[in-house]
Design a protein around this motif. Structure first.
Motif, mmCIF file in Angstrom:
data_model
loop_
_atom_site.group_PDB
_atom_site.id
_atom_site.type_symbol
_atom_site.label_atom_id
_atom_site.label_comp_id
_atom_site.label_asym_id
_atom_site.label_seq_id
_atom_site.Cartn_x
_atom_site.Cartn_y
_atom_site.Cartn_z
ATOM 1 N N THR A 25 1.816 34.868 -18.254
ATOM 2 C CA THR A 25 2.405 33.786 -17.470
ATOM 3 C C THR A 25 1.637 33.582 -16.165
ATOM 4 N N GLY A 26 1.283 34.673 -15.513
ATOM 5 C CA GLY A 26 0.496 34.577 -14.281
ATOM 6 C C GLY A 26 -0.873 33.969 -14.517
ATOM 7 N N ILE A 27 -1.515 34.360 -15.613
ATOM 8 C CA ILE A 27 -2.811 33.779 -15.949
ATOM 9 C C ILE A 27 -2.671 32.284 -16.212
ATOM 10 N N GLY A 28 -1.584 31.887 -16.881
ATOM 11 C CA GLY A 28 -1.349 30.464 -17.113
ATOM 12 C C GLY A 28 -1.190 29.693 -15.821
ATOM 13 N N ASN A 29 -0.491 30.268 -14.847
ATOM 14 C CA ASN A 29 -0.350 29.612 -13.545
ATOM 15 C C ASN A 29 -1.693 29.511 -12.831
ATOM 16 N N LEU A 30 -2.489 30.563 -12.895
ATOM 17 C CA LEU A 30 -3.799 30.523 -12.251
ATOM 18 C C LEU A 30 -4.723 29.510 -12.912
ATOM 19 N N VAL A 31 -4.685 29.424 -14.236
ATOM 20 C CA VAL A 31 -5.497 28.431 -14.943
ATOM 21 C C VAL A 31 -5.048 27.024 -14.565
ATOM 22 N N ALA A 32 -3.738 26.808 -14.497
ATOM 23 C CA ALA A 32 -3.227 25.492 -14.110
ATOM 24 C C ALA A 32 -3.657 25.141 -12.689
ATOM 25 N N TYR A 33 -3.616 26.117 -11.791
ATOM 26 C CA TYR A 33 -4.058 25.869 -10.418
ATOM 27 C C TYR A 33 -5.537 25.511 -10.382
ATOM 28 N N TYR A 34 -6.348 26.275 -11.120
ATOM 29 C CA TYR A 34 -7.788 26.004 -11.156
ATOM 30 C C TYR A 34 -8.065 24.616 -11.727
ATOM 31 N N LEU A 35 -7.397 24.266 -12.822
ATOM 32 C CA LEU A 35 -7.621 22.969 -13.434
ATOM 33 C C LEU A 35 -7.126 21.825 -12.544
ATOM 34 N N SER A 36 -6.037 22.042 -11.826
ATOM 35 C CA SER A 36 -5.535 20.979 -10.959
ATOM 36 C C SER A 36 -6.464 20.754 -9.770
ATOM 37 N N ARG A 37 -7.154 21.799 -9.334
ATOM 38 C CA ARG A 37 -8.131 21.634 -8.244
ATOM 39 C C ARG A 37 -9.344 20.860 -8.708
ATOM 40 N N LYS A 38 -9.676 20.953 -10.002
ATOM 41 C CA LYS A 38 -10.840 20.274 -10.549
ATOM 42 C C LYS A 38 -10.538 18.835 -10.957
ATOM 43 N N MET A 39 -9.248 18.477 -11.060
ATOM 44 C CA MET A 39 -8.885 17.116 -11.460
ATOM 45 C C MET A 39 -9.199 16.136 -10.333
ATOM 46 N N PRO A 40 -9.630 14.942 -10.700
ATOM 47 C CA PRO A 40 -9.861 13.938 -9.646
ATOM 48 C C PRO A 40 -8.549 13.487 -9.039
ATOM 49 N N ALA A 41 -8.586 13.153 -7.792
ATOM 50 C CA ALA A 41 -7.370 12.736 -7.070
ATOM 51 C C ALA A 41 -6.921 11.360 -7.405
ATOM 52 N N GLU A 89 0.824 -1.200 0.000
ATOM 53 C CA GLU A 89 0.000 0.000 0.000
ATOM 54 C C GLU A 89 0.862 1.256 0.000
ATOM 55 N N LEU A 90 1.958 1.240 0.756
ATOM 56 C CA LEU A 90 2.845 2.400 0.801
ATOM 57 C C LEU A 90 3.516 2.624 -0.550
ATOM 58 N N ILE A 91 3.980 1.559 -1.170
ATOM 59 C CA ILE A 91 4.609 1.674 -2.482
ATOM 60 C C ILE A 91 3.598 2.191 -3.501
ATOM 61 N N GLN A 92 2.394 1.665 -3.460
ATOM 62 C CA GLN A 92 1.367 2.089 -4.402
ATOM 63 C C GLN A 92 1.002 3.559 -4.191
ATOM 64 N N SER A 93 0.908 3.995 -2.950
ATOM 65 C CA SER A 93 0.574 5.399 -2.686
ATOM 66 C C SER A 93 1.695 6.330 -3.138
ATOM 67 N N ILE A 94 2.946 5.911 -2.988
ATOM 68 C CA ILE A 94 4.077 6.726 -3.450
ATOM 69 C C ILE A 94 4.071 6.840 -4.966
ATOM 70 N N VAL A 95 3.819 5.732 -5.639
ATOM 71 C CA VAL A 95 3.793 5.744 -7.103
ATOM 72 C C VAL A 95 2.629 6.592 -7.609
ATOM 73 N N GLU A 96 1.465 6.481 -6.978
ATOM 74 C CA GLU A 96 0.312 7.280 -7.391
ATOM 75 C C GLU A 96 0.550 8.766 -7.146
ATOM 76 N N ALA A 97 1.168 9.113 -6.017
ATOM 77 C CA ALA A 97 1.460 10.518 -5.735
ATOM 78 C C ALA A 97 2.458 11.080 -6.741
ATOM 79 N N ASP A 98 3.438 10.261 -7.127
ATOM 80 C CA ASP A 98 4.410 10.700 -8.126
ATOM 81 C C ASP A 98 3.746 10.911 -9.480
ATOM 82 N N GLU A 99 2.839 10.032 -9.840
ATOM 83 C CA GLU A 99 2.124 10.173 -11.109
ATOM 84 C C GLU A 99 1.244 11.428 -11.101
ATOM 85 N N LEU A 100 0.581 11.694 -9.988
ATOM 86 C CA LEU A 100 -0.244 12.894 -9.869
ATOM 87 C C LEU A 100 0.614 14.156 -9.960
ATOM 88 N N ARG A 101 1.778 14.145 -9.339
ATOM 89 C CA ARG A 101 2.692 15.285 -9.401
ATOM 90 C C ARG A 101 3.162 15.524 -10.836
#
Length: 110
Positions: free
Chosen positions: A94-110, A40-52
């Motif tokens: 560039t700032g707008i791109g960062n804000l859009v990326a932040y907004y989209l990352s909040r909407k992505m499923p975990a 479970e720990l290995i799987q959670s680390i791999v999933e967190a890395d993939e999400l990052r």
């Protein structure tokens, strides 16, 4: 061509740093697999890395698209000289791109 000679050492440094990071990451993963760590720990680390990684790709994509829009605005309005206003357009996009990326990352499923 002589104006871009300074890019060679910079790109060499970036390539070496990325290679070292890849080697260290693979060694850490190998040690995790060979040690007595729960599945479970290995799987959670791999999933967190993939999400990052997905979030990093999303961020760079949003930034590059917004910068392209900023450069297109510069071309459309005929801004050829580097002025504070032109620099502000690029920084703002560039700032707008960062804000859009932040907004989209909040909407992505975990």
């Amino acid at each position: 061509m002589d104006n871009f000679v300074f890019l060679v050492p910079i790109s060499l440094f970036v390539c070496i740093a990325y290679a070292i990071k890849a080697i260290v990451d693979s060694r850490v993963r190998k040690q995790l697999v060979t040690s007595n760590v729960s599945q479970e720990l290995i799987q959670s680390i791999v999933e967190a890395d993939e999400l990052r990684r997905r979030h990093g790709t999303l961020r760079w994509g949003a930034i590059l698209v917004s910068l392209a829009i900023g450069f297109a605005l510069m071309e459309a309005f005929g801004w050829r000289d580097i002025t504070p206003g032109v620099f502000a357009v690029l920084l703002g996009s560039t700032g707008i791109g960062n804000l859009v990326a932040y907004y989209l990352s909040r909407k992505m499923p975990a």
